[in-house]
Design an enzyme around this catalytic site. Structure first.
Site, PDB file in Angstrom:
ATOM      1  N   HIS A 177       0.809  -1.213   0.000  1.00  0.00           N
ATOM      2  CA  HIS A 177       0.000   0.000   0.000  1.00  0.00           C
ATOM      3  C   HIS A 177       0.847   1.269   0.000  1.00  0.00           C
ATOM      4  O   HIS A 177       0.330   2.360  -0.146  1.00  0.00           O
ATOM      5  CB  HIS A 177      -0.991  -0.038   1.178  1.00  0.00           C
ATOM      6  CG  HIS A 177      -2.145  -0.950   0.882  1.00  0.00           C
ATOM      7  ND1 HIS A 177      -3.456  -0.580   1.031  1.00  0.00           N
ATOM      8  CD2 HIS A 177      -2.173  -2.206   0.402  1.00  0.00           C
ATOM      9  CE1 HIS A 177      -4.235  -1.572   0.668  1.00  0.00           C
ATOM     10  NE2 HIS A 177      -3.487  -2.580   0.292  1.00  0.00           N
ATOM     11  N   SER A 219      -0.102  -1.138  -6.318  1.00  0.00           N
ATOM     12  CA  SER A 219       0.001  -2.392  -7.049  1.00  0.00           C
ATOM     13  C   SER A 219       0.650  -2.180  -8.408  1.00  0.00           C
ATOM     14  O   SER A 219       0.489  -1.128  -9.022  1.00  0.00           O
ATOM     15  CB  SER A 219      -1.388  -2.984  -7.265  1.00  0.00           C
ATOM     16  OG  SER A 219      -1.966  -3.324  -6.044  1.00  0.00           O
ATOM     17  N   LYS A 272     -14.435  -8.335  -8.177  1.00  0.00           N
ATOM     18  CA  LYS A 272     -13.651  -9.207  -9.052  1.00  0.00           C
ATOM     19  C   LYS A 272     -12.978 -10.320  -8.241  1.00  0.00           C
ATOM     20  O   LYS A 272     -12.944 -11.472  -8.678  1.00  0.00           O
ATOM     21  CB  LYS A 272     -12.596  -8.385  -9.801  1.00  0.00           C
ATOM     22  CG  LYS A 272     -11.969  -9.142 -10.952  1.00  0.00           C
ATOM     23  CD  LYS A 272     -11.255  -8.217 -11.928  1.00  0.00           C
ATOM     24  CE  LYS A 272     -10.719  -9.010 -13.112  1.00  0.00           C
ATOM     25  NZ  LYS A 272     -10.324  -8.167 -14.241  1.00  0.00           N
ATOM     26  N   ASP A 273     -12.463  -9.968  -7.065  1.00  0.00           N
ATOM     27  CA  ASP A 273     -11.856 -10.996  -6.200  1.00  0.00           C
ATOM     28  C   ASP A 273     -12.890 -12.034  -5.783  1.00  0.00           C
ATOM     29  O   ASP A 273     -12.567 -13.215  -5.624  1.00  0.00           O
ATOM     30  CB  ASP A 273     -11.244 -10.348  -4.951  1.00  0.00           C
ATOM     31  CG  ASP A 273      -9.881  -9.722  -5.243  1.00  0.00           C
ATOM     32  OD1 ASP A 273      -9.330  -9.992  -6.331  1.00  0.00           O
ATOM     33  OD2 ASP A 273      -9.371  -8.971  -4.389  1.00  0.00           O
ATOM     34  N   GLU A 298       5.889 -33.999  -0.434  1.00  0.00           N
ATOM     35  CA  GLU A 298       4.634 -33.528  -0.994  1.00  0.00           C
ATOM     36  C   GLU A 298       4.904 -32.845  -2.335  1.00  0.00           C
ATOM     37  O   GLU A 298       5.994 -32.340  -2.585  1.00  0.00           O
ATOM     38  CB  GLU A 298       3.982 -32.538  -0.037  1.00  0.00           C
ATOM     39  CG  GLU A 298       3.377 -33.207   1.175  1.00  0.00           C
ATOM     40  CD  GLU A 298       2.067 -33.897   0.832  1.00  0.00           C
ATOM     41  OE1 GLU A 298       1.004 -33.341   1.083  1.00  0.00           O
ATOM     42  OE2 GLU A 298       2.122 -35.017   0.283  1.00  0.00           O
TER      43      GLU A 298
END
Lengths: 252, 183, 424
Positions: free
Chosen positions: C217, C221, C245-246, C289
């Site tokens: 922040h 972005s 959108k998320d 894994e």
């Protein structure tokens, strides 16, 4: 972009399990179980027959220490049947007021009786080989019930030139083909109450399904819940996408 | 966000259709979140093996008249007292009007001489004294809870002190004349 | 500094009362409401939020699982199976937790991939990127220790092999390993400390995530074009545009997650971990894994113990210095034709490493893993530094708004494209 993303996801998912296959490939024969597929359930009659096979044959050597007699209600045994099955074995309890261990008939809350007191006793009785516990065997073997059934029907004479160790048996589907356990099932070894012919094929199918149930008793509930949740999320996804489209409409 | 003055650049309201869509999505999300919460809460309830825990069998034969034994059931003490006729008589002589939590002695036993109680004070869960001969038995020949001074009588009924209820009677059955199974 | 109450703009009296004393609501409004965000994010920008959700799911299910788990070698396996069989919805909690780890790694790998493709690691976001690498490392440690807890065969032998990595270091190696174990082999003390750390580290991750977001922040972005927003026409408020959108991405994430949990819960696991740990017998083919397989492949590509360990740790350490290895001023690979190809190969190469990491250490996998390892390192140490000097980037768009809305403008001259970032 979406394509790329799903490709990445798919790629990761496809590669990981495939990567585990190792050594000589042993192909299991094609079989179908009622528990296969995303809608699969446990055929109760078959699981109950499988329990009978386990109880009368396998349980002489193989423990199922994580199961209790009460669990049998999940495959359709009645309370009375379970009490009878449990009471059929003597379990150790105690210490009593005098500090002594004692034997008593089993109760539904008891764990399945173990055939041997400990691993060393089990080995001694079985020519040095330890019969594995069957509680989660279907989850602990690649192929699950398919492998178990293949193993139980896979006994045959060793091919020419194959040297078998002392006291070992040849099995097509066992890794390395040498297994300490002799063919455990013989035709008509058990007598099914529903008069299903007790062929080796039938008994191995039944017991494989029973062991699958024992390893994944939550399977039916899990799949039912999953179908509802995926449908729910599908609707929610459409709604969320609609909201997103509407909010973004004024930007373009 | 509704409390804020619309910030510059935020989406303008496009009317009823969007409201319905947003409402439906919000409702669906709320249902989803609610459904997710339940497994977490439920997982803290007793598990199946806990619920199925063995019932306790007790052999009463060695318990002499006037004696008491304590056995464990579901992680709690259960008091079993072999009552004397005097105990029974005094418990039955008590008028119900004197009781804080009225119950007849008959309603609390299956056989007059055997009183079976969960040995947990109904006040705040301490174990009352009165099982051993050397213990204090309270003012009513029963049990006395030392934590906050509750007195129970020979039928396990609350007579004095802060406890609101009689000592609870667990479910039990006589499997023979001298054996009971609790639970 | 003025003393007194914060001037809150909220109208609701309760919110206003709190906000004027502790301006949490103003902060949330500023960082997640009106926060100006580039208007051209694609769905790859969902994955940060998805990773955050993954972390929360893991902590929540983990806390409830630990209520029924017993960290003791004699009881761990059985307590996990008791969760599966007897605890109400225990199977759901455990399968969500086990597959949640895989989902977390899938999401984070895509998140990292996005950062590498769109140059999110470049100035001024270097520290943001490095904090991300720290999170990734902590995740790996947490996941590794979590996998030990069910105390199956893979748990035990995974723990043995990975802790033995440290024995490669000369002189102090064996002492470090003994110290890690708290004994002379992986045993009860090891299990106990792994449980303790497995419970602790997720909260450390949450702390670093907070820093990661705080740093984000400050710089703002990145975006698919890799150019900085030049004004209000290039940005939109985070809410409702990116919250909506998320949400779409989140539902898709949950669908994939649900399919894994409900229909193929053991698909990504290994059957051997349903065999209780046995210190006397190693499974014939042990693998970590899936999310560790690429690094496992790098480890095995080197026929030298210390060399393999160093190379494996180095492969992740490289990520820390990536911002300085790639000197190209152009962030997004959309405008870097050569780097784009090199990165596509790097992606493919990563999957090759993943694949051979799960194969037995025999031919042809060993040779493949060597070539793949070589390319992995060459990408960072040779290709990126060289391309920064040699590559001719495509012309950059003038602004985000022009590129998105396509209104006039066209590409700007090369001279401007060569140094597109005023902040850098």
């Amino acid at each position: 972009m979406r394509m790329l993303k799903s490709l990445v996801l798919l790629g990761a998912m496809a590669i990981a399990p495939a990567a585990y296959a190792a050594g000589e490939e042993i192909h299991l024969p094609e079989t179908r179980f009622s528990s296969d597929g995303i809608f699969g359930t446990f055929d109760r009659a078959s699981v109950q027959r499988g329990f009978q096979v386990y109880r009368e044959v396998c349980s002489n050597c193989h423990s199922m220490r994580l199961l209790s007699y009460r669990n049998l209600s999940e495959i359709g045994l009645t309370e009375e049947q379970i009490r009878a099955v449990a009471a059929d074995v003597q379990v150790q309890d105690g210490p009593n007021d005098e500090g002594q261990m004692f034997e008593r008939p089993g109760r539904p809350s008891d764990r399945f009786r173990r055939p041997f007191a400990n691993d060393a006793a089990a080995r001694t009785a079985n020519n040095g080989a330890l019969p594995p516990d069957f509680s989660v065997i279907a989850k602990a073997r690649e192929g699950g019930p398919h492998y178990i059934q293949a193993l139980l029907t896979g006994y045959e004479d060793p091919p020419a030139g194959f040297t078998l160790g002392d006291g070992m048996n040849y099995n097509r589907y066992f890794p390395g083909h040498q297994i300490a356990m002799a063919a455990p099932l013989n035709p008509d070894q058990v007598e099914y109450a529903d008069h299903t012919p007790a062929t080796v094929e039938q008994m191995s199918r039944d017991v494989a399904l029973f062991l699958h149930w024992a390893a994944e008793p939550e399977l039916e509930q899990r799949r039912q819940m999953g179908i509802k949740i995926v449908l729910f999320l599908g609707v929610l996804g459409v709604l969320a996408y609609g909201v997103k489209r509407r909010i973004w409409a004024d930007l373009h | 966000m509704a409390d804020m003055a619309t910030p510059p650049g935020s989406a303008p309201d496009t009317g009823g259709r969007r409201d319905f869509l947003t409402l439906a999505t919000t409702a669906f999300t709320a249902v989803g979140v609610g459904a997710v919460v339940w497994p977490f809460i439920s997982s803290m309830n007793p598990a199946r093996d806990t619920l199925a825990l063995a019932s306790t069998e007790v052999d009463l034969a060695p318990v002499q008249l006037g004696q008491a034994v304590t056995v464990m059931w579901r992680g709690k003490p259960v008091f079993i007292r072999h009552r004397t006729p005097e105990n029974v008589a005094s418990a039955r002589a008590t008028p119900l009007t004197e009781l804080k939590d009225p119950a007849t002695d008959q309603s609390r036993v299956q056989k007059d001489e055997w009183l079976v109680l969960i040995g947990v004070c109904t006040h705040l869960g301490c174990v009352p004294l009165g099982q051993k001969p050397t213990d204090p038995h309270g003012d009513y020949d029963g049990w006395f809870c030392p934590c906050h001074g509750s007195h129970y009588d020979a039928a396990g009924r609350i007579r004095k002190g802060p406890a609101p209820l009689n000592l609870a009677v667990p479910g039990y059955t006589f499997t023979s004349d001298t054996k009971i199974r609790i639970g | 500094m003025s003393i007194g109450l914060h001037k809150s703009e909220f109208k609701n009296p309760v919110i206003r009362w709190v906000d004027s004393r502790l301006p949490l609501f103003t902060m949330m409004q500023k960082e997640y409401g009106t926060f100006p965000t580039p208007r051209n994010f694609n769905y790859f920008w969902n994955f940060g939020a998805l990773a955050m959700v993954s972390l929360m799911i893991m902590i929540l299910t983990g806390v409830f699982l630990s209520m029924n788990y017993t960290a003791h070698t004699g009881y761990a396996f059985d307590s996990v199976e008791r969760i599966m069989r007897d605890v109400n919805y225990g199977w759901l909690l455990r399968y969500v937790h086990a597959n949640g780890a895989s989902m977390f790694f899938i999401v984070v790998y895509i998140h990292i991939w996005r950062g590498m493709y769109y140059g999110s690691y470049k100035a001024p976001r270097e520290l943001l990127w490095m904090l991300g690498v720290v999170i990734f490392l902590l995740m790996m440690a947490t996941a590794f220790m979590g996998y030990v807890l069910p105390w199956g065969q893979m748990s035990f032998w995974g723990a043995t092999v990975i802790t033995n990595l440290f024995s490669a270091f000369p002189v102090v190696g064996s002492h470090i390993v003994t110290w890690l174990w708290g004994g002379f082999s992986v045993d009860n003390p090891t299990l106990n400390r792994f449980f303790s750390l497995h419970y602790l580290l997720p909260f450390v991750i949450a702390g670093v995530v907070f820093l990661h977001i705080a740093a984000l922040h400050i710089t703002g972005s990145n975006n698919p074009l890799g150019i900085d927003p030049k004004g209000p026409q290039d940005t939109i408020p985070f809410h409702p545009y990116y919250t909506s959108k998320d949400s779409v991405g989140l539902v898709v994430y949950f669908i994939v997650f649900a399919i894994l949990v409900f229909f193929m819960p053991n698909y990504l696991g290994h059957p051997d971990n349903y065999i209780p740990a046995n210190p006397m017998v190693t499974p014939t083919h042990i693998v970590p894994e899936w999310y560790f397989l690429p690094y496992y492949a790098i480890l095995r590509a080197v026929p030298d113990k210390l060399g393999g360990v160093l190379l494996m740790f180095g492969s992740i350490a490289l990520l820390f210095v990536l911002p300085w290895l790639d000197g190209s001023p152009v962030r997004s690979m959309r405008f870097r034709p050569l780097a784009r190809i090199a990165f596509a190969l790097f992606t493919l190469n990563f999957f090759v490493l993943l694949y051979v990491g799960g194969k037995p250490a025999e031919e042809p996998y060993v040779t493949i893993s060597r070539f793949a390892t070589a390319y992995y390192f060459a990408y960072f140490l040779v290709i990126l530094p060289l391309l920064a000097r040699l590559e001719r980037p495509l012309p950059l768009p003038e602004s985000i708004a022009r590129a998105v809305l396509g209104r006039g403008g066209g590409p700007i001259p090369m001279a401007a494209a060569a140094k597109p970032m005023e902040k850098a």
